[in-house]
Write an enzyme that holds these catalytic residues in place. Structure first.
Site: not given
Ligand code: GLA
Length: 426
Positions: A135, A178, A195
């Site tokens: 992460d 991403g 998230d």
């Protein structure tokens, strides 16, 4: 292409329900519940220990260690416990200096892998780790620096000789990189968004925190990246955690199945309601998700109110999802041809929720409640690849062609067409 993740990984992760509050008896209990609840037999495999498992200090040789009060038996023993139940062991680490909890000040230490990549990979392999969640947790770094840094751990894992599924998140505390590239050269799965939280719609396009619908908006256009060994990761599931309606939880699961997403449960497996189990263990949706062709459902039609996704399957069937994102019940319709099915006078449709079979000569239609998703598995005829038609705003009104210049109704345009007009995946 490390041989793992040929279909999307299925499992459980500690973060969504427990955040930093984890210890070995909790994780063991969850492994036991994975077996006793039938989740393992339904296909769930990985038990992933997220952030806050580590001793804030490395040992004298620089090795990572489990936190001695949270994991007094050590991480190898935890891996053994998980493996003894026919499950696989996942763990969390970061590429820079601090985990996300360390970065935000909610957990002590700075135990990131920076400068310890090969050592940490060897340690994970020695503990029997089968899945690494890695992460970013920093605002620093260009996207090419992220690629190079994530690739370092990819190579370190490969060098251990142990097959370890590699899961990355380039978005945490960082610009949302991403969805900006196909990360399949770096990792088996990559997070597409910030998230997830326990909400349907937080109004975020890609910021903290994301609702189910917001994540779908970002991830649907990335369908072209999915393939065996490499999948978009729209984050762990919120199914079984309350707040969302039953219809929304079903939609969440059905859409994750259709998007070839990792199916990582985030609820407490020790206390699942019958309704939650009906969703998470649905064998028809799991089969669609785990299909060996590894395709992500492609949007064949959609607007602000609804989406139609089509996922080609290995045996020639096509799964179609009718997703109602509007505020009231709608009839959503498509056709066999639109999802890539041609050449038959009759097709059979199996409803993934009820298991009921019906037939159609072409029209595929259902009344879908607000926020609901109906999925059919369609068989018969021959199969082609479902495609996304050009967005209407890019199609010339005069010629019906995309980016056609000079917009003649009869002749082809004079400009080279450099877009396929499908939007973000370009
Ligand atoms: C980030 C990740 C989450 C979780 C936490 C742990 O926010 O996106 O999934 O791993 O870090 O701190």
């Amino acid at each position: 292409d490390n041989g793992v993740g040929r279909t999307p990984p299925m499992g459980w992760n500690s973060w969504n329900t427990f955040f930093c509050n984890i210890n070995e008896s909790l994780i063991r209990g969850m492994a036991d519940a994975m077996v006793s609840s039938g989740m393992r037999d339904a296909g769930y495999q990985y038990v992933v220990v997220d952030d806050c498992w580590m001793n804030p200090n490395r040992d004298a040789s620089g090795n990572l260690q489990g936190d001695p009060s949270r994991f007094p038996s050590g991480m190898k023993a935890l891996g053994d416990y998980i493996h003894a139940r026919g499950l696989k062991f996942g763990i969390y680490q970061v590429p820079l200096d601090r985990t996300c909890a360390q970065y935000s000040g909610s957990y002590p230490g700075a135990t990131g892998a920076l400068g310890h990549e090969a050592q940490d990979a060897r340690q994970f392999a020695a503990w029997g780790v089968d899945y690494l969640k890695y992460d970013w947790c920093s605002p620093t770094g260009t996207i090419s620096e992220q690629v190079a840094t994530f690739a370092k751990m990819r190579d370190a894992l490969a060098a251990t000789g142990r097959p370890i599924l590699y899961s990355i998140n380039p978005n945490s505390f960082h610009a949302k990189t991403g969805p900006q590239r196909d990360w399949g050269d770096v990792a088996n799965i990559w997070r597409t968004t910030e998230d997830i939280t326990l909400a349907w719609d937080t109004g975020q396009s890609n910021g903290y925190p994301m609702g189910v619908k917001n994540i779908v908006d970002v991830t649907v256009p990335l369908a072209g990246y999915a393939r065996p060994g490499a999948f978009n990761d729209p984050d762990m599931m919120e199914v079984g955690r309350g707040t969302l309606t039953d219809t929304e939880q079903r939609s969440h699961f059905a859409l994750w199945a259709m998007m070839a997403a990792p199916l990582i449960a985030g609820n407490d497996l020790r206390s699942m309601s019958a309704a939650t189990q009906t969703i998470l263990k649905n064998p028809r949706l799991i089969a669609i998700n785990q299909d060996t062709l590894g395709r992500q459902g492609v949007q064949v039609a959609g607007d602000a109110n609804q989406r139609v996704l089509a996922k080609r399957l290995a045996n020639g069937d096509v799964a179609v999802a009718l997703f109602n994102q509007s505020a009231s019940t709608r009839t959503i319709s498509t056709t066999a041809a639109a999802i890539g099915k041609t050449g038959a006078s009759s097709y059979s449709l199996v409803d993934a929720w009820t298991g009921a079979t019906t037939t159609t000569s072409g029209t595929i239609s259902a009344s879908v409640p607000s926020h609901g998703t109906i999925v059919y598995r369609v068989s018969g005829g021959t199969t082609g690849d479902p495609t996304t038609p050009p967005s209407s705003s890019l199609v010339s009104a005069a010629s019906g062609r995309c980016l056609d210049v000079p917009n003649s109704t009869t002749a082809n345009g004079t400009q080279p067409v450099i877009w396929d007009c499908n939007g973000a995946a370009n």
